[in-house]
Structure formats: C-alpha cells, structure tokens
Design a protein around this motif. Structure first.
Motif, PDB file in Angstrom:
ATOM      1  N   VAL A 207       0.850  -1.188   0.000  1.00  0.00           N
ATOM      2  CA  VAL A 207       0.000   0.000   0.000  1.00  0.00           C
ATOM      3  C   VAL A 207       0.887   1.240   0.000  1.00  0.00           C
ATOM      4  O   VAL A 207       1.815   1.352   0.809  1.00  0.00           O
ATOM      5  CB  VAL A 207      -0.937   0.030   1.221  1.00  0.00           C
ATOM      6  N   LEU A 208       0.614   2.175  -0.897  1.00  0.00           N
ATOM      7  CA  LEU A 208       1.255   3.486  -0.903  1.00  0.00           C
ATOM      8  C   LEU A 208       0.237   4.502  -0.406  1.00  0.00           C
ATOM      9  O   LEU A 208      -0.853   4.622  -0.984  1.00  0.00           O
ATOM     10  CB  LEU A 208       1.705   3.874  -2.317  1.00  0.00           C
ATOM     11  N   ALA A 209       0.566   5.231   0.652  1.00  0.00           N
ATOM     12  CA  ALA A 209      -0.362   6.215   1.221  1.00  0.00           C
ATOM     13  C   ALA A 209       0.204   7.614   1.058  1.00  0.00           C
ATOM     14  O   ALA A 209       1.336   7.886   1.476  1.00  0.00           O
ATOM     15  CB  ALA A 209      -0.613   5.919   2.699  1.00  0.00           C
ATOM     16  N   GLY A 210      -0.568   8.507   0.461  1.00  0.00           N
ATOM     17  CA  GLY A 210      -0.116   9.871   0.240  1.00  0.00           C
ATOM     18  C   GLY A 210      -0.969  10.900   0.945  1.00  0.00           C
ATOM     19  O   GLY A 210      -1.764  10.584   1.843  1.00  0.00           O
ATOM     20  N   ALA A 211      -0.831  12.150   0.507  1.00  0.00           N
ATOM     21  CA  ALA A 211      -1.541  13.249   1.155  1.00  0.00           C
ATOM     22  C   ALA A 211      -3.050  13.064   1.090  1.00  0.00           C
ATOM     23  O   ALA A 211      -3.770  13.420   2.020  1.00  0.00           O
ATOM     24  CB  ALA A 211      -1.142  14.573   0.513  1.00  0.00           C
ATOM     25  N   GLY A 212      -3.542  12.498  -0.010  1.00  0.00           N
ATOM     26  CA  GLY A 212      -4.982  12.294  -0.125  1.00  0.00           C
ATOM     27  C   GLY A 212      -5.526  11.370   0.938  1.00  0.00           C
ATOM     28  O   GLY A 212      -6.668  11.526   1.382  1.00  0.00           O
ATOM     29  N   LEU A 231      -0.819  -5.991   5.433  1.00  0.00           N
ATOM     30  CA  LEU A 231      -0.328  -5.248   4.277  1.00  0.00           C
ATOM     31  C   LEU A 231       0.641  -4.155   4.742  1.00  0.00           C
ATOM     32  O   LEU A 231       0.285  -3.336   5.598  1.00  0.00           O
ATOM     33  CB  LEU A 231      -1.481  -4.605   3.502  1.00  0.00           C
ATOM     34  N   PRO A 232       1.860  -4.106   4.202  1.00  0.00           N
ATOM     35  CA  PRO A 232       2.781  -3.023   4.556  1.00  0.00           C
ATOM     36  C   PRO A 232       2.328  -1.718   3.921  1.00  0.00           C
ATOM     37  O   PRO A 232       1.864  -1.704   2.776  1.00  0.00           O
ATOM     38  CB  PRO A 232       4.115  -3.492   3.972  1.00  0.00           C
ATOM     39  N   ILE A 267      -1.161  -0.914  -4.233  1.00  0.00           N
ATOM     40  CA  ILE A 267      -2.422  -0.214  -3.994  1.00  0.00           C
ATOM     41  C   ILE A 267      -2.085   1.232  -3.622  1.00  0.00           C
ATOM     42  O   ILE A 267      -1.600   1.511  -2.529  1.00  0.00           O
ATOM     43  CB  ILE A 267      -3.221  -0.883  -2.867  1.00  0.00           C
ATOM     44  N   ALA A 268      -2.308   2.149  -4.541  1.00  0.00           N
ATOM     45  CA  ALA A 268      -2.018   3.564  -4.325  1.00  0.00           C
ATOM     46  C   ALA A 268      -3.252   4.229  -3.735  1.00  0.00           C
ATOM     47  O   ALA A 268      -4.304   4.295  -4.387  1.00  0.00           O
ATOM     48  CB  ALA A 268      -1.621   4.232  -5.638  1.00  0.00           C
ATOM     49  N   VAL A 269      -3.131   4.724  -2.512  1.00  0.00           N
ATOM     50  CA  VAL A 269      -4.264   5.317  -1.801  1.00  0.00           C
ATOM     51  C   VAL A 269      -4.011   6.815  -1.621  1.00  0.00           C
ATOM     52  O   VAL A 269      -3.153   7.222  -0.838  1.00  0.00           O
ATOM     53  CB  VAL A 269      -4.472   4.654  -0.423  1.00  0.00           C
ATOM     54  N   GLY A 270      -4.709   7.628  -2.382  1.00  0.00           N
ATOM     55  CA  GLY A 270      -4.571   9.075  -2.249  1.00  0.00           C
ATOM     56  C   GLY A 270      -3.164   9.564  -2.499  1.00  0.00           C
ATOM     57  O   GLY A 270      -2.681  10.439  -1.782  1.00  0.00           O
ATOM     58  N   ILE A 271      -2.507   9.033  -3.493  1.00  0.00           N
ATOM     59  CA  ILE A 271      -1.126   9.426  -3.781  1.00  0.00           C
ATOM     60  C   ILE A 271      -0.961   9.572  -5.290  1.00  0.00           C
ATOM     61  O   ILE A 271      -1.422   8.724  -6.058  1.00  0.00           O
ATOM     62  CB  ILE A 271      -0.120   8.409  -3.208  1.00  0.00           C
ATOM     63  N   ARG A 272      -0.344  10.654  -5.703  1.00  0.00           N
ATOM     64  CA  ARG A 272      -0.094  10.866  -7.126  1.00  0.00           C
ATOM     65  C   ARG A 272       1.215  10.186  -7.514  1.00  0.00           C
ATOM     66  O   ARG A 272       2.229  10.337  -6.840  1.00  0.00           O
ATOM     67  CB  ARG A 272      -0.033  12.366  -7.423  1.00  0.00           C
ATOM     68  N   LEU A 273       1.186   9.485  -8.604  1.00  0.00           N
ATOM     69  CA  LEU A 273       2.366   8.730  -9.047  1.00  0.00           C
ATOM     70  C   LEU A 273       3.280   9.654  -9.837  1.00  0.00           C
ATOM     71  O   LEU A 273       3.432   9.546 -11.056  1.00  0.00           O
ATOM     72  CB  LEU A 273       1.930   7.520  -9.876  1.00  0.00           C
ATOM     73  N   VAL A 290       0.534  -5.620 -10.629  1.00  0.00           N
ATOM     74  CA  VAL A 290      -0.829  -5.128 -10.819  1.00  0.00           C
ATOM     75  C   VAL A 290      -0.986  -3.859  -9.982  1.00  0.00           C
ATOM     76  O   VAL A 290      -0.602  -3.823  -8.810  1.00  0.00           O
ATOM     77  CB  VAL A 290      -1.863  -6.186 -10.390  1.00  0.00           C
ATOM     78  N   PHE A 291      -1.554  -2.812 -10.570  1.00  0.00           N
ATOM     79  CA  PHE A 291      -1.746  -1.549  -9.858  1.00  0.00           C
ATOM     80  C   PHE A 291      -3.222  -1.287  -9.628  1.00  0.00           C
ATOM     81  O   PHE A 291      -4.054  -1.439 -10.536  1.00  0.00           O
ATOM     82  CB  PHE A 291      -1.154  -0.381 -10.658  1.00  0.00           C
ATOM     83  N   ALA A 292      -3.535  -0.893  -8.394  1.00  0.00           N
ATOM     84  CA  ALA A 292      -4.855  -0.360  -8.051  1.00  0.00           C
ATOM     85  C   ALA A 292      -4.648   1.058  -7.547  1.00  0.00           C
ATOM     86  O   ALA A 292      -3.629   1.351  -6.907  1.00  0.00           O
ATOM     87  CB  ALA A 292      -5.526  -1.214  -6.985  1.00  0.00           C
ATOM     88  N   GLN A 293      -5.562   1.933  -7.824  1.00  0.00           N
ATOM     89  CA  GLN A 293      -5.407   3.326  -7.404  1.00  0.00           C
ATOM     90  C   GLN A 293      -6.744   3.872  -6.931  1.00  0.00           C
ATOM     91  O   GLN A 293      -7.738   3.855  -7.671  1.00  0.00           O
ATOM     92  CB  GLN A 293      -4.862   4.175  -8.564  1.00  0.00           C
ATOM     93  N   ILE A 294      -6.769   4.334  -5.676  1.00  0.00           N
ATOM     94  CA  ILE A 294      -7.953   4.974  -5.103  1.00  0.00           C
ATOM     95  C   ILE A 294      -7.667   6.463  -5.012  1.00  0.00           C
ATOM     96  O   ILE A 294      -6.731   6.883  -4.307  1.00  0.00           O
ATOM     97  CB  ILE A 294      -8.270   4.422  -3.707  1.00  0.00           C
ATOM     98  N   ASP A 295      -8.439   7.275  -5.712  1.00  0.00           N
ATOM     99  CA  ASP A 295      -8.200   8.713  -5.699  1.00  0.00           C
ATOM    100  C   ASP A 295      -9.503   9.456  -5.909  1.00  0.00           C
ATOM    101  O   ASP A 295     -10.358   9.025  -6.691  1.00  0.00           O
ATOM    102  CB  ASP A 295      -7.188   9.114  -6.784  1.00  0.00           C
TER     103      ASP A 295
END
Length: 575
Positions: A207-212, A231-232, A267-273, A290-295
C-alpha cells in the motif's frame, strides 16, 4: 445572531464557522479594517516578513490541523511575491484561502497590469474571484472556503477591494451559517470487490499512502488494514505517520522504495504517481505488478502507467469498504519479511555511517539524536537538499499529520514559514482540545535557511515555540558534491561558516552553535525544553555528501524526469 456592522465582522463569523482562530497576514494597510475587527478577539494574527511566507504559514497550519489556512496580503505588490507559496500549497493539496486586496480604480488602458489583478495567479490556483459588493462578501468567502476544501483541496484566491472590509452591511444582512460540508464520493462496490480479489491472489501486496489518504482521514482504516491483514504501508508526504513507521507495519517511502519493485500488487491510496514515486514505473516497481489506485480525482488515475483496478472516490471510504470486503472473504494475513529482506543491505549501510564521536558531525547524528528525544506526536518539518536526503534515511514518523516538507514543488527555504504555520496550528489544536502542545522541529540546511530567516522574528513576535536545526556544512552541499564528483570543482557553491545562531538572536530568537558531537544532544534537548523559537546551528562535515553521491544505497531522493527515468533506470540496478 446580530447583524454585523462591517464586512470585516462578517468575515470573522465565516472564519469561526470554519473552526478558525488563526490567520496569517503581512502587515500593512491592505486589510486594516479586518485586522482592526480581529484585534481584541481570541484570534491569533501570525505575522510574516514576505508574502511567500504568509501563504506558506497558512499552508503549514492547514497540513497540521486539517482546517483551511487563511493568508492575507496586498494584491498588487504582494501577489508576485506569493507565487512560490501559492504553487507549493496547490501542489501539496493544502486547503488555503488567500485574501488579496485589489484596487478597483487601478484599471487603465495603458497600465502595465491587466484589468483583473488576479490574472497572474489564475493558472496556478483552484479558484479565483473578486467580490465588489460588501453585501455579497459572505457569499464569496464561503465559496472560497468550499472550493479550497472540496474534492482535491487547493488554493482559492479572493480579491477584495480595500474599502469593503470596513464598509457597513445593509440592515438585515445577517451572517448565515453557510459552511458546506463536502460530501465524499463513495467508490464503486464492484471496484472494491475487484481489489479484494486481487489481494487474495497476491503474494506481496503493498500500500502506498499519500496526502490524499491523510486529507480524507484514512489513517485509522489504514492501520487496521495493516494490523489485521498484514499489508505493509509505505507513507509519503502528508501520508507519512498515518501508519506509524515502525518498520513492520508502516514504512517511509524514501527509505524503503527499494523494496517496492518486489511487490506484485501495488495499492495507491490518495497518492499521485509523480517524480518521487518514480511515476509508478520501473525500476521502482515491477512492470508485471498489478496496480490499483484509489483517488478522489479521476484524472489522477492511470496518468503515467496502466492501472488495472481504477477506483475513483474518497480514500477513507475506499479503505473502509476494502476492509469489509476482505473480512467477508476470510482473507488471511500476509507476512512482510520480503520488505525487510529488500531493505537489509540499505539499512546496514545507513547504520554504519555517522557514528564517529570525535570527528566532524555527520547529519545522521542529528537525525538519531532527534529520534531519541522527540515524542511520537512531534511535528517534523524537512527542508534543504543534502540534509533532506540524510534525514529521510533515519527519521521515522509516528503519528498523523506530523510530517511536512517542501515537495512536490521543491522550493527550498519554504520549510521555515511552513514550520511557523505548523507551530501556529499546533497551538490552536492544543487550545481547542486541551491536549499537550505538539513540539515542532524544522531541520534545514544552511543554504535553505538563508531564504527566509526573518520568519523567526514572526515566531518570536507571536510567541511560537519552534526548534530549527541547521545542518551547516558551509556550502550548497548537493551542488558542491555533484560538481566535485563530476567536474572536480566547487565553483559558486561555497557559502562559508555563517553564524546563523547570531542571525536568530538578532531577530529575538534563541541561538546556539554546536561544533562537537558531544554537545549536540544537550543543545537539542535545551531547545526543545525552552518553549521559545530557537536555532541550533550545527557545524556538519562538508565532505559527508560525497559518498552519498557515489553510493546508491544512501540516495533516498533521486532527481530525474520521466524521460530520463525511462532511458537510464531501465538499465541500472536501483539499489
């Protein structure tokens, strides 16, 4: 509610509806009527020495509190100075409302300026309008706050003619509660189910967590996701600390990005790539992943690489829905040994550096000392280039909304006013909740500190406790070591050992110089305990950065665009 007498009083009521008791303002006649009405209330008026700092202060306040920040400047002369702060806040998705005075009578056919004084900022902000009727001031101000806080947050600019704030409203034009609570969009259930299925088929999900993720309040859900299902979570920008960086459940992206290429599901959660995330592409990530993106912004999904599972919607709602879907499937917890294995060589290299107690002070010594002394709730602000890179290897964020830096724009020096804003935000939070005041620490370089040192006068005038630690190597360190490595010269990179602690004292802050490792911990402890604005001027090894330029294990931040990343890194082992 009684009818406000002036436009300024109406504005104060709107501020209160937003939960605000703090504003940031460069002194002057531009907003004098509003300042007069604020005087004597329980509002804090945080001063500044430069319009860029005014906006950055409001930005730092917003990042720490979750409330919108308010910056007040003169429009004609001030907007050009404010552009860096505006762009920094906009790219960081900070909800900032900028109030800029405008002069209705300044439009001339042969003027150097356009007839609309906000033209220069319109390409760089989310919303910009000018109000010309005091009886519509409340309406426009509410619209500014709504634009700044809804969807992907950003900067809203409201132009206000200088006379309006002091004008009387019409009788009966009472302030109405117009605060609009943005309704977060809910992700599609079928998309969440697709993600849950992908997790079930994965071996090494990440999981990648960003400002969003932070802006949506997804911290609790992310912590549950990591603790319950293993999940890390790699945190970046304001997403750092949502899951405490214990190197088991939560990790800092800059340090642990070398493990990302082993993940088979991202899994990109609120983060811009974007650049710092390697655009989501190789070599930082496997091309087969495989990429998933929640934004919340559909335009962000799949901008730089194919996203197999696109999920448009609120990050917090998305993670909460994912938790329920995984529970319904009886998903087993994952192990995270693969992350530790990928990091072992890098962590060992970092750990062996900066341990000398007799020679010049290594920047790692600053970071390790801070990690020993700072409580988990401390707010850390990072600035500079070389020192920013060093801090990224050692500092661990352990609470929500505890990390600020100058990226994505990368405008060095802005960390100082960001830290002033963070300290003002920490103060309002403590006053509102009765909880202990969160300490604020800025670590910056001698080059970056030189941009806005006058903001320490603002901190002193407003009584803000703020500890600034300068890693002073007497150079523009990143440029010096790059030139030495490539060209064998340090031309135009030497600053000299300036007495920045004396500069701080000149502005009314405390200042101390540290030249020996043994004096570092006591100086930092004293600064944190003082309750005052303090600069700790640490003389660090100017040669330390040379090895970092040559050893990729020590490079936490890389500087390349998408084209060079594709051309160079596909054939280079990113260690």
């Amino acid at each position: 509610m009684t009818t406000p007498r002036t436009g300024g009083e109406a504005m104060i009521e709107v501020f209160r509806q937003q939960g605000l008791r703090t504003v940031f303002c460069l002194a002057g006649a531009a907003h004098a009527p509003l300042l007069r009405d604020l005087e004597g209330t329980d509002f804090h008026i945080v001063p500044s020495r430069h319009e860029n700092s005014t906006v950055a202060g409001a930005d730092g306040f917003a990042r720490v509190t979750g409330l919108p920040g308010v910056a007040m400047i003169a429009g004609h002369q001030g907007l050009p100075n404010a552009l860096g702060g505006i762009r920094t806040a906009q790219l960081a998705c900070s909800p900032v409302v900028l109030l800029a005075s405008v002069n209705e009578g300044s439009s001339e056919s042969m003027s150097e300026e356009t007839n609309d004084g906000l033209d220069m900022v319109k390409p760089f902000v989310k919303w910009a309008r000018t109000v010309t009727d005091v009886n519509r001031l409340e309406e426009y101000l509410n619209a500014a706050f709504h634009q700044a806080t809804s969807g992907r947050p950003g900067v809203a600019v409201l132009g206000i003619p200088t006379h309006i704030e002091g004008e009387a409203l019409k009788a009966g034009a009472a302030v109405r509660s117009r605060k609009l609570k943005p309704i977060p969009p809910q992700p599609a259930a079928e998309a969440i189910e697709a993600l849950a299925e992908a997790i079930g088929n994965a071996k090494r999900p990440l999981v990648l967590a960003g400002a969003g993720a932070a802006l949506s309040g997804a911290g609790a859900a992310l912590r549950t996701l990591s603790q319950e299902f293993g999940l890390p979570v790699f945190g970046h920008a304001l997403g750092r600390g949502l899951v405490a960086e214990d190197m088991d459940h939560g990790y800092p992206w800059a340090l642990t990005q070398v493990a990302a290429k082993r993940a088979d599901l991202v899994i990109a959660v609120g983060i811009r790539l974007q650049q710092r995330i390697g655009y989501g592409m190789a070599p930082r990530f496997s091309e087969a992943a495989v990429f998933a993106q929640i934004d919340i912004d559909a335009g962000e999904i799949g901008r730089t690489r194919t996203v197999e599972i696109p999920i448009q919607g609120d990050a917090c709602l998305g993670v909460e829905m994912l938790l329920e879907a995984l529970r319904g499937r009886g998903q087993a917890a994952f192990t995270r040994e693969w992350v530790g294995e990928a990091l072992a060589e890098r962590l060992a290299r970092v750990d062996e550096l900066g341990r000398d107690t007799d020679g010049p002070i290594h920047p790692y010594a600053i970071a390790r000392t801070l990690m020993e002394q700072l409580p988990p709730e401390a707010i850390f602000v990072a600035d500079g280039a070389d020192v920013y890179n060093w801090m990224s290897a050692v500092m661990r964020m352990r609470s929500e909304r505890c990390y600020l830096d100058h990226y994505p724009l990368g405008s060095m020096g802005i960390g100082t006013p960001l830290a002033v804003g963070a300290a003002a935000g920490a103060r309002q939070l403590a006053e509102d909740t009765g909880e202990a005041l969160r300490p604020v620490v800025l670590v910056t370089g001698d080059g970056s500190f030189g941009f806005y040192p006058g903001e320490f006068n603002a901190a002193v005038v407003d009584g803000l406790p703020l500890t600034c630690i300068i890693s002073n190597d007497g150079n523009w360190g990143t440029e010096r070591n790059a030139l030495l490595t490539r060209l064998g010269t340090t031309v135009n990179c030497v600053l000299g050992q300036c007495d920045y602690h004396l500069v701080a004292q000149g502005f009314g802050a405390d200042g101390v110089k540290v030249e020996a490792v043994a004096d570092l911990a006591p100086a930092i402890a004293s600064a944190l305990a003082s309750g005052r604005a303090t600069v700790v001027n640490v003389i660090t090894d100017p040669d330390a950065g040379e090895v970092r330029k040559k050893d990729p294990r020590l490079q936490m931040v890389t500087f390349e665009d998408l084209r060079s990343s594709l051309d160079a890194h596909h054939v280079m082992d990113l260690r």
